[in-house]
Design an enzyme around this catalytic site. Structure first.
Site, PDB file in Angstrom:
ATOM      1  N   LYS A 199       0.796  -1.239   0.000  1.00  0.00           N
ATOM      2  CA  LYS A 199       0.000   0.000   0.000  1.00  0.00           C
ATOM      3  C   LYS A 199       0.821   1.279   0.000  1.00  0.00           C
ATOM      4  CE  LYS A 199      -3.416  -0.767  -0.530  1.00  0.00           C
ATOM      5  NZ  LYS A 199      -3.802  -1.288  -1.873  1.00  0.00           N
ATOM      6  N   THR A 200       2.040   1.191  -0.487  1.00  0.00           N
ATOM      7  CA  THR A 200       2.867   2.397  -0.508  1.00  0.00           C
ATOM      8  C   THR A 200       3.095   2.906  -1.933  1.00  0.00           C
ATOM      9  OG1 THR A 200       4.833   0.997  -0.535  1.00  0.00           O
ATOM     10  CG2 THR A 200       4.105   1.824   1.617  1.00  0.00           C
ATOM     11  N   THR A 248       3.698   0.432  -4.544  1.00  0.00           N
ATOM     12  CA  THR A 248       4.605  -0.550  -5.159  1.00  0.00           C
ATOM     13  C   THR A 248       4.152  -0.934  -6.572  1.00  0.00           C
ATOM     14  OG1 THR A 248       3.415  -2.351  -4.064  1.00  0.00           O
ATOM     15  CG2 THR A 248       5.377  -1.529  -2.953  1.00  0.00           C
ATOM     16  N   THR A 249       2.842  -0.983  -6.799  1.00  0.00           N
ATOM     17  CA  THR A 249       2.364  -1.394  -8.120  1.00  0.00           C
ATOM     18  C   THR A 249       2.652  -0.310  -9.152  1.00  0.00           C
ATOM     19  OG1 THR A 249       0.577  -2.439  -6.909  1.00  0.00           O
ATOM     20  CG2 THR A 249       0.412  -2.514  -9.288  1.00  0.00           C
ATOM     21  N   SER A 260      -4.937   2.675   4.474  1.00  0.00           N
ATOM     22  CA  SER A 260      -5.103   2.188   3.104  1.00  0.00           C
ATOM     23  C   SER A 260      -5.234   0.659   3.109  1.00  0.00           C
ATOM     24  CB  SER A 260      -3.897   2.631   2.263  1.00  0.00           C
ATOM     25  OG  SER A 260      -3.866   1.957   1.044  1.00  0.00           O
ATOM     26  N   TRP A 320      -0.705   9.807 -11.522  1.00  0.00           N
ATOM     27  CA  TRP A 320       0.135   9.750 -12.708  1.00  0.00           C
ATOM     28  C   TRP A 320       0.008   8.375 -13.352  1.00  0.00           C
ATOM     29  CZ3 TRP A 320       3.126  13.690 -14.830  1.00  0.00           C
ATOM     30  CH2 TRP A 320       3.132  14.876 -14.096  1.00  0.00           C
ATOM     31  N   LYS A 336      -6.226   0.351  -7.173  1.00  0.00           N
ATOM     32  CA  LYS A 336      -5.146   1.264  -6.746  1.00  0.00           C
ATOM     33  C   LYS A 336      -5.639   2.689  -6.864  1.00  0.00           C
ATOM     34  CE  LYS A 336      -2.643  -2.351  -6.394  1.00  0.00           C
ATOM     35  NZ  LYS A 336      -2.279  -2.915  -5.102  1.00  0.00           N
ATOM     36  N   ARG A 371      -7.896   4.030  -4.535  1.00  0.00           N
ATOM     37  CA  ARG A 371      -9.336   3.922  -4.218  1.00  0.00           C
ATOM     38  C   ARG A 371      -9.853   5.221  -3.601  1.00  0.00           C
ATOM     39  NH1 ARG A 371      -7.814  -1.314  -2.200  1.00  0.00           N
ATOM     40  NH2 ARG A 371      -8.704  -2.913  -3.543  1.00  0.00           N
ATOM     41  N   TYR A 393     -12.016   6.636  -0.648  1.00  0.00           N
ATOM     42  CA  TYR A 393     -12.621   6.293   0.642  1.00  0.00           C
ATOM     43  C   TYR A 393     -12.585   7.531   1.533  1.00  0.00           C
ATOM     44  CZ  TYR A 393      -7.639   4.971   1.070  1.00  0.00           C
ATOM     45  OH  TYR A 393      -6.270   4.934   0.995  1.00  0.00           O
TER      46      TYR A 393
END
Ligand code: A3P
Length: 379
Positions: A111-112, A114-115, A209, A314, A330, A332, A334
């Site tokens: 959740k930082t 990474t994807t 997250s 981005w 990714k 999201r 909320y």
């Protein structure tokens, strides 16, 4: 003392203080080398005749059980770099090469961003990512869990056969490596020269997250309990809730996990990225990464990334001006975190953040913006 031997070739000095001594050579010698067996028999006879040592052995399975009782830490294999020792490399099959291992690991935490980083790295012509896992459709998760026991051939299959031009630079990201107790040691044994990238955002935001991610994946506990209930659960809370709480909070103890990675990798091999900056100025972050990796071809990410106002992030700029962004999971939408939870987490992570700042200072890496703010506000 137990003495276990499959066959013996060279006379080996008997380590008298070892509780178990295992003597072995390559099995192929077994049929051919009668001299080895002869020597061994003589050695045993010699010991029995001229010393008071009591030699015992057991059938293989029982002996293995006894061995692992005495040395439980050896139950797990530790795959070593097969190319470290020329002799090992020489007996490896010709088709195999260490160029098929990654030279870069993105270790997380989850959740930082990474994807996004994985996507951006994959846009570089000299960098090649792993094939997606058949099980998770994404991460390999080799070093942290049960996949490790599938062995290094299994791991290698996730990377293409290297071309002969050999400028191949493979990388993989598995976001759970960061806080795994075992991943750093295992990764360093197999990939001692690898470069390691970690992304850090405010651990409170990371925890929130992650909680939202669990809810989106219909985790019944995350749906049942509010975020505040999860993070403030006490020792009397149901075990399942405590487990969820740990999974939510513990990855954010950044200094503890970083310390572990740094006890296996030299600081010059490790790059700590500010996740907030990756989110707002990804091209600048990609410049930093290219330098860190020592890539010869430098790609200008300012030209191949574009901000997508609809997505709010981005994304990859495609020919024709369209953008390709990460999927719905990714970035999201909320509600903001409630102020009580924010205050609780500020306190919870305070000492960890202070330790992280010392650690970053020690290894000569800049403090992320969010960390500076946290330290200033906690005075
Ligand atoms: P949220 O969905 O909570 O906003 P990971 O890929 O490590 O699971 O991280 C997911 C997070 O990456 C997202 O969390 C989002 O904030 C962040 N992120 C950073 N850059 C992004 C980008 N370009 N596109 C989408 N998400 C991005």
């Amino acid at each position: 003392m137990f003495l276990f031997f499959r066959d013996g070739l060279t006379p080996i000095p008997l380590p008298l203080y070892s509780q178990i001594s295992i003597f072995m050579t390559h099995l192929s010698n077994y049929g051919n080398d009668r001299l080895g067996l002869y020597t061994f028999r003589k050695l045993v006879k010699f010991l029995q005749t001229w010393t008071h040592l009591k030699l015992q052995t057991l059938p293989p399975v029982q002996l293995a059980q006894r061995y692992f009782q005495i040395f439980p830490e050896e139950r797990d294999p530790l795959w070593q770099d097969p190319c470290e020792d020329k002799r090992h490399k020489d007996i490896w099959s010709k088709e195999k090469t260490c160029d098929r291992f990654p030279k870069l690991l993105i270790i997380g935490p989850q959740k930082t961003g990474t994807t996004a980083l994985y996507l951006f790295l994959g846009m570089h012509p000299d960098l090649t990512s792993n094939y997606p896992s058949k099980e998770t459709f994404e991460e390999i998760q080799f070093f942290n869990g049960h996949n490790y026991h599938r062995g290094i051939d299994w791991y290698m299959e996730y990377f293409p056969l290297p071309s002969n031009t050999s400028s191949d630079f493979y990388f993989e990201k598995s976001a759970n490596y960061f806080d795994s107790e075992v991943a750093a040691r295992r990764a360093a044994a197999l990939l001692p020269k690898a470069k390691i990238i970690t992304i850090l955002i405010n651990p409170a935001d990371r925890a929130y997250s992650w909680y939202q991610h669990q809810r989106a994946h219909d985790d019944p506990l995350a749906l049942r309990y509010t975020f505040h209930e999860v993070i403030t659960a006490t020792h009397n809370a149901p075990l399942k809730l405590r487990v969820l709480q740990n999974r939510c909070l513990v990855p954010g103890w950044y200094s503890t996990h970083m310390d572990r990675w740094l006890s296996h990798y030299h600081p010059s091999q490790v790059l700590v990225l500010d996740g907030q900056m990756l989110r707002t100025e990804p091209a600048a972050v990609m410049d930093k990464i290219q330098k860190f990796l020592g890539l010869v071809n430098t790609v200008n990410y300012h030209k191949i990334l574009a901000f997508d106002p609809k997505k709010g992030f981005w994304c990859q700029l495609l020919d024709g001006g369209k953008t390709k962004c990460l999927g719905k999971s990714k970035g999201r939408k909320y509600p903001d975190m409630d102020s009580d939870s924010r205050a609780f987490l500020k306190e919870h992570y305070r000492d960890h953040n202070v330790e992280l700042s010392k650690l970053l200072y020690r290894i000569g890496q800049p403090l992320p913006g969010w960390l500076r703010e946290e330290l200033l506000n906690s005075r």
